[in-house]
Design a protein around this motif. Structure first.
Motif, PDB file in Angstrom:
ATOM      1  N   PHE B  46      43.520  52.257  73.110  1.00  0.00           N
ATOM      2  CA  PHE B  46      44.111  51.839  71.835  1.00  0.00           C
ATOM      3  C   PHE B  46      43.054  51.186  70.960  1.00  0.00           C
ATOM      4  CE2 PHE B  46      44.335  47.208  72.077  1.00  0.00           C
ATOM      5  CZ  PHE B  46      44.150  46.972  73.429  1.00  0.00           C
ATOM      6  N   GLY B  47      43.299  51.259  69.684  1.00  0.00           N
ATOM      7  CA  GLY B  47      42.392  50.617  68.752  1.00  0.00           C
ATOM      8  C   GLY B  47      43.067  50.427  67.407  1.00  0.00           C
ATOM      9  N   PHE B  48      42.744  49.352  66.755  1.00  0.00           N
ATOM     10  CA  PHE B  48      43.275  49.142  65.405  1.00  0.00           C
ATOM     11  C   PHE B  48      42.120  48.865  64.451  1.00  0.00           C
ATOM     12  CE2 PHE B  48      43.009  44.766  66.897  1.00  0.00           C
ATOM     13  CZ  PHE B  48      42.558  44.077  65.772  1.00  0.00           C
ATOM     14  N   GLN B  49      42.355  49.173  63.203  1.00  0.00           N
ATOM     15  CA  GLN B  49      41.338  48.932  62.186  1.00  0.00           C
ATOM     16  C   GLN B  49      42.000  48.311  60.971  1.00  0.00           C
ATOM     17  OE1 GLN B  49      38.743  52.211  61.384  1.00  0.00           O
ATOM     18  NE2 GLN B  49      37.497  51.060  59.919  1.00  0.00           N
ATOM     19  N   VAL B  50      41.363  47.292  60.448  1.00  0.00           N
ATOM     20  CA  VAL B  50      41.865  46.615  59.253  1.00  0.00           C
ATOM     21  C   VAL B  50      41.038  47.083  58.070  1.00  0.00           C
ATOM     22  CG1 VAL B  50      42.245  44.395  58.129  1.00  0.00           C
ATOM     23  CG2 VAL B  50      42.543  44.603  60.609  1.00  0.00           C
ATOM     24  N   HIS B  51      41.730  47.631  57.070  1.00  0.00           N
ATOM     25  CA  HIS B  51      41.045  48.125  55.882  1.00  0.00           C
ATOM     26  C   HIS B  51      41.230  47.091  54.768  1.00  0.00           C
ATOM     27  CE1 HIS B  51      40.784  52.115  57.836  1.00  0.00           C
ATOM     28  NE2 HIS B  51      41.975  51.807  58.291  1.00  0.00           N
ATOM     29  N   SER B  52      40.151  46.503  54.346  1.00  0.00           N
ATOM     30  CA  SER B  52      40.224  45.474  53.319  1.00  0.00           C
ATOM     31  C   SER B  52      40.656  46.084  51.988  1.00  0.00           C
ATOM     32  CB  SER B  52      38.862  44.785  53.171  1.00  0.00           C
ATOM     33  OG  SER B  52      38.919  43.833  52.134  1.00  0.00           O
ATOM     34  N   THR B  53      41.403  45.308  51.239  1.00  0.00           N
ATOM     35  CA  THR B  53      41.830  45.787  49.923  1.00  0.00           C
ATOM     36  C   THR B  53      40.680  45.722  48.929  1.00  0.00           C
ATOM     37  OG1 THR B  53      42.617  43.550  49.463  1.00  0.00           O
ATOM     38  CG2 THR B  53      44.245  45.146  50.274  1.00  0.00           C
ATOM     39  N   ASN B  54      39.683  44.965  49.251  1.00  0.00           N
ATOM     40  CA  ASN B  54      38.513  44.850  48.386  1.00  0.00           C
ATOM     41  C   ASN B  54      37.267  45.078  49.236  1.00  0.00           C
ATOM     42  OD1 ASN B  54      36.323  44.045  46.804  1.00  0.00           O
ATOM     43  ND2 ASN B  54      37.518  42.451  45.760  1.00  0.00           N
ATOM     44  N   ARG B  55      36.586  46.153  48.934  1.00  0.00           N
ATOM     45  CA  ARG B  55      35.461  46.537  49.772  1.00  0.00           C
ATOM     46  C   ARG B  55      34.381  45.465  49.833  1.00  0.00           C
ATOM     47  NH1 ARG B  55      31.631  51.828  48.738  1.00  0.00           N
ATOM     48  NH2 ARG B  55      30.270  51.485  50.524  1.00  0.00           N
ATOM     49  N   ARG B  56      34.310  44.660  48.779  1.00  0.00           N
ATOM     50  CA  ARG B  56      33.247  43.644  48.743  1.00  0.00           C
ATOM     51  C   ARG B  56      33.658  42.346  49.421  1.00  0.00           C
ATOM     52  NH1 ARG B  56      29.575  43.921  43.363  1.00  0.00           N
ATOM     53  NH2 ARG B  56      29.040  46.130  43.496  1.00  0.00           N
ATOM     54  N   ARG B  57      34.872  42.352  49.883  1.00  0.00           N
ATOM     55  CA  ARG B  57      35.348  41.145  50.577  1.00  0.00           C
ATOM     56  C   ARG B  57      35.745  41.493  52.002  1.00  0.00           C
ATOM     57  NH1 ARG B  57      39.800  38.204  46.720  1.00  0.00           N
ATOM     58  NH2 ARG B  57      38.386  37.191  45.258  1.00  0.00           N
ATOM     59  N   ALA B  58      35.444  40.576  52.856  1.00  0.00           N
ATOM     60  CA  ALA B  58      35.941  40.741  54.225  1.00  0.00           C
ATOM     61  C   ALA B  58      37.429  40.434  54.207  1.00  0.00           C
ATOM     62  CB  ALA B  58      35.232  39.772  55.157  1.00  0.00           C
ATOM     63  N   PRO B  59      38.221  41.169  54.980  1.00  0.00           N
ATOM     64  CA  PRO B  59      39.648  40.857  55.017  1.00  0.00           C
ATOM     65  C   PRO B  59      39.872  39.489  55.638  1.00  0.00           C
ATOM     66  CG  PRO B  59      39.085  42.405  56.747  1.00  0.00           C
ATOM     67  CD  PRO B  59      37.850  42.228  55.916  1.00  0.00           C
ATOM     68  N   SER B  60      41.047  38.966  55.413  1.00  0.00           N
ATOM     69  CA  SER B  60      41.396  37.696  56.035  1.00  0.00           C
ATOM     70  C   SER B  60      41.325  37.866  57.550  1.00  0.00           C
ATOM     71  CB  SER B  60      42.813  37.290  55.623  1.00  0.00           C
ATOM     72  OG  SER B  60      43.181  36.081  56.258  1.00  0.00           O
ATOM     73  N   PRO B  61      40.834  36.867  58.266  1.00  0.00           N
ATOM     74  CA  PRO B  61      40.726  37.002  59.724  1.00  0.00           C
ATOM     75  C   PRO B  61      42.067  37.286  60.391  1.00  0.00           C
ATOM     76  CG  PRO B  61      39.468  35.123  58.974  1.00  0.00           C
ATOM     77  CD  PRO B  61      40.250  35.603  57.785  1.00  0.00           C
ATOM     78  N   VAL B  62      42.044  38.175  61.357  1.00  0.00           N
ATOM     79  CA  VAL B  62      43.235  38.459  62.163  1.00  0.00           C
ATOM     80  C   VAL B  62      43.435  37.289  63.127  1.00  0.00           C
ATOM     81  CG1 VAL B  62      44.216  39.977  63.922  1.00  0.00           C
ATOM     82  CG2 VAL B  62      42.932  40.955  62.008  1.00  0.00           C
ATOM     83  N   THR B  63      44.639  36.812  63.197  1.00  0.00           N
ATOM     84  CA  THR B  63      44.917  35.679  64.101  1.00  0.00           C
ATOM     85  C   THR B  63      45.828  36.056  65.260  1.00  0.00           C
ATOM     86  OG1 THR B  63      46.764  35.002  62.678  1.00  0.00           O
ATOM     87  CG2 THR B  63      44.619  33.963  62.283  1.00  0.00           C
ATOM     88  N   ASP B  64      46.543  37.162  65.119  1.00  0.00           N
ATOM     89  CA  ASP B  64      47.482  37.513  66.183  1.00  0.00           C
ATOM     90  C   ASP B  64      47.725  39.015  66.186  1.00  0.00           C
ATOM     91  OD1 ASP B  64      49.620  36.093  68.090  1.00  0.00           O
ATOM     92  OD2 ASP B  64      50.569  37.843  67.179  1.00  0.00           O
ATOM     93  N   LEU B  65      47.702  39.582  67.370  1.00  0.00           N
ATOM     94  CA  LEU B  65      47.951  41.019  67.517  1.00  0.00           C
ATOM     95  C   LEU B  65      49.060  41.220  68.534  1.00  0.00           C
ATOM     96  CD1 LEU B  65      47.294  44.097  67.386  1.00  0.00           C
ATOM     97  CD2 LEU B  65      45.558  43.677  69.142  1.00  0.00           C
ATOM     98  N   ASP B  66      50.075  41.955  68.125  1.00  0.00           N
ATOM     99  CA  ASP B  66      51.176  42.306  69.024  1.00  0.00           C
ATOM    100  C   ASP B  66      51.150  43.810  69.213  1.00  0.00           C
ATOM    101  OD1 ASP B  66      52.880  40.673  70.406  1.00  0.00           O
ATOM    102  OD2 ASP B  66      54.169  40.231  68.699  1.00  0.00           O
ATOM    103  N   LEU B  67      50.759  44.249  70.380  1.00  0.00           N
ATOM    104  CA  LEU B  67      50.737  45.688  70.654  1.00  0.00           C
ATOM    105  C   LEU B  67      51.953  46.039  71.504  1.00  0.00           C
ATOM    106  CD1 LEU B  67      49.179  48.402  70.449  1.00  0.00           C
ATOM    107  CD2 LEU B  67      48.133  47.815  72.650  1.00  0.00           C
ATOM    108  N   HIS B  68      52.866  46.790  70.901  1.00  0.00           N
ATOM    109  CA  HIS B  68      54.095  47.175  71.601  1.00  0.00           C
ATOM    110  C   HIS B  68      53.835  48.453  72.397  1.00  0.00           C
ATOM    111  CE1 HIS B  68      56.628  44.367  69.170  1.00  0.00           C
ATOM    112  NE2 HIS B  68      55.597  44.512  68.348  1.00  0.00           N
ATOM    113  N   LEU B  69      54.233  48.439  73.664  1.00  0.00           N
ATOM    114  CA  LEU B  69      53.982  49.561  74.572  1.00  0.00           C
ATOM    115  C   LEU B  69      55.255  50.365  74.796  1.00  0.00           C
ATOM    116  CD1 LEU B  69      51.898  47.577  77.213  1.00  0.00           C
ATOM    117  CD2 LEU B  69      51.027  48.960  75.322  1.00  0.00           C
ATOM    118  N   PRO B  70      55.106  51.667  74.990  1.00  0.00           N
ATOM    119  CA  PRO B  70      56.291  52.513  75.206  1.00  0.00           C
ATOM    120  C   PRO B  70      57.076  52.089  76.447  1.00  0.00           C
ATOM    121  CG  PRO B  70      54.321  53.845  74.879  1.00  0.00           C
ATOM    122  CD  PRO B  70      53.862  52.436  75.047  1.00  0.00           C
TER     123      PRO B  70
END
Lengths: 201, 260
Positions: B46-70
């Motif tokens: 599995f893998g996730f990617q965060v695409h920033s809304t502004n290429r010149r800015r780093a996105p806000s830091p991710v603080t929590d990830l919930d990966l739901h499994l089948p």
């Protein structure tokens, strides 16, 4: 009738009933058989869960309607006996475990008999199970649920089971909220389960 | 949990964007089984990617990830995680401080270090290990290690939690909830943002060891059992991600049913 049936079901019980109270003895021995069956069932249910308790609710009501252990001292044919169940089962995996783990083995304690369990992994922390135990003279089936926690090579579980069906001398066996706890080896799937509770025979 | 983080970022990178509430970034999720064959135990990728809304800015830091499994997928019937690793040992000695039999996967992560004119990307490695049970929940420790421009070793603690009620027939049976700690670039500086993370959970590439007759014998851990019945449309995954600025985003992914 009931007494006679119980007698037929309980041959070979280890502790002999007092000669002065044949009815009581018959009830007692049948209760032991039932308890044994229930224990196995509980073992199976250990792995299973709450649904079992619900399924057995109607049976519990029926049991309540019948006479309980107090009736043992009375010459009532349809007397029901309450058995304190203390059982330990030792099972091994049969076939390739997947979502469901099939286990088979034997139990010792209140009853000595064979037991089979189908355990289903419901989620990371819970399992459900159906079980069948086969004491002499019949069989007892049930199901239950348990919480599950994994630590290293072992998985630990604890929950309750309920009797859902019975055959032969255990056709009227009932019981709910029978406690189960145990450990399963995650490499070999060897399962040890302890069952404790009360069953109505 | 941060083992250590050194302010190695050049001064040129120090003019960073302030943290402010922004629109939720777009998130994509990729999942697969390896191998992907009916009835064959597998490794989840599995893998996730965060695409920033502004290429010149780093996105806000991710603080929590919930990966739901089948539903039906789990570690219980695998032999993954036959040993446990403590966070303390991991922080003190790294992966070497933990038993090999505690490893359950590996991967990589990319973080964006806020800088001008554009964020600087840094890639690090990830090792997934089983930690001591937290309450009755299986704890998964993601150990991340990066070197440049920010040198840091981090532990992302995750827990396997029930997704639904025990007998609920929902599409998911559990979720891996992972808290991602804030990674400061330097004391008082902005936080690094995880923009991409990929990892496996399964036996692929792992070797375990057991003692047999006084000898240590390597073996391949048993993988994750895939339900024989594939749900219509495939095996569903979903990622719910929370960001430091309060934004939330979700992404879904489906592993197609294997050819019968």
């Amino acid at each position: 009738m009931t007494v006679n049936r119980h007698r037929q079901q309980t041959p070979g019980q280890t502790s002999g009933p007092p000669a002065a109270a044949p009815i009581r003895a018959a009830v007692r021995s049948s209760s032991r058989k039932l308890g044994r069956a229930l224990a196995w069932t509980a073992i199976g249910a250990l792995i299973l869960g709450p649904g079992a308790a619900q399924a057995s609710a109607p049976r519990a009501s029926t049991a309540t309607a019948r006479a309980t252990a107090n009736v043992i001292d009375k010459p009532v044919a349809a007397a029901t006996r309450v058995v304190n169940l203390q059982e330990t089962g030792y099972l091994h995996s049969v076939g390739e475990p997947g979502e469901t783990i099939a286990e088979r083995g034997h139990a010792i304690g209140t009853y000595n008999c064979s037991i089979s369990v189908h355990m289903t992994i419901v989620s990371a922390n819970s399992v459900t199970a159906t079980f069948t135990v086969k004491p002499k003279g019949g069989s007892v089936t049930g199901r239950g649920s348990a919480r599950f926690a994994q630590k290293g090579a072992n998985g630990y579980f604890g929950g309750t089971i309920a009797i859902t069906d019975g055959t032969g001398g255990y056709a009227h066996a009932s019981g709910t909220d029978i406690g189960i706890s145990g450990v399963i080896n995650r490499e070999t799937f060897a399962l040890t389960v302890h069952v404790h509770g009360k069953i109505d025979l | 949990m941060i083992r250590r983080a050194f302010p190695l970022v050049a001064l040129a990178l120090s003019a960073c964007t302030p943290v402010a509430a922004r629109a939720a970034p777009m998130v994509t999720l990729e999942t697969s089984f390896n191998p992907d064959r009916s009835g064959v135990r597998t490794t989840i990728e599995f893998g996730f990617q965060v695409h920033s809304t502004n290429r010149r800015r780093a996105p806000s830091p991710v603080t929590d990830l919930d990966l739901h499994l089948p539903a039906g997928l789990g570690l219980v019937t695998s032999t993954l995680g036959l040993a446990n690793c403590t966070p303390a040992a991991l922080l003190e000695q790294g992966v070497a401080g933990c038993p090999a039999n505690a490893r359950i996967g590996f991967g990589s992560a990319v973080v964006a270090v806020p800088a001008e004119p554009e964020p600087v990307l840094e890639e690090g490695s990830i090792t997934a290990l089983v930690g001591p049970p937290n309450s009755e929940h299986l704890e998964v420790l993601f150990y991340a290690e990066g070197h440049s421009p920010v040198s840091a070793q981090l532990v992302f603690p995750g827990q396997m939690l029930n997704d639904n009620g025990p007998l609920d027939n929902g599409p998911f049976s559990g979720r891996l909830n992972t808290a991602i700690p804030l990674i400061p670039t330097w004391p008082g500086g902005p936080d690094v943002a995880v923009t991409r993370m990929r990892s496996t959970i399964g036996p692929l590439g792992l070797t375990y060891y057991r003692r047999v007759g006084g000898k240590v014998v390597p073996f391949h851990p048993r993988g994750i059992a895939v339900p024989k019945h594939c749900p219509r449309g495939g095996f569903p995954f979903r990622a719910d991600i929370s960001f430091l600025d309060g934004a939330r985003a979700s992404a879904t992914s489906t592993v197609p049913c294997p050819a019968s």
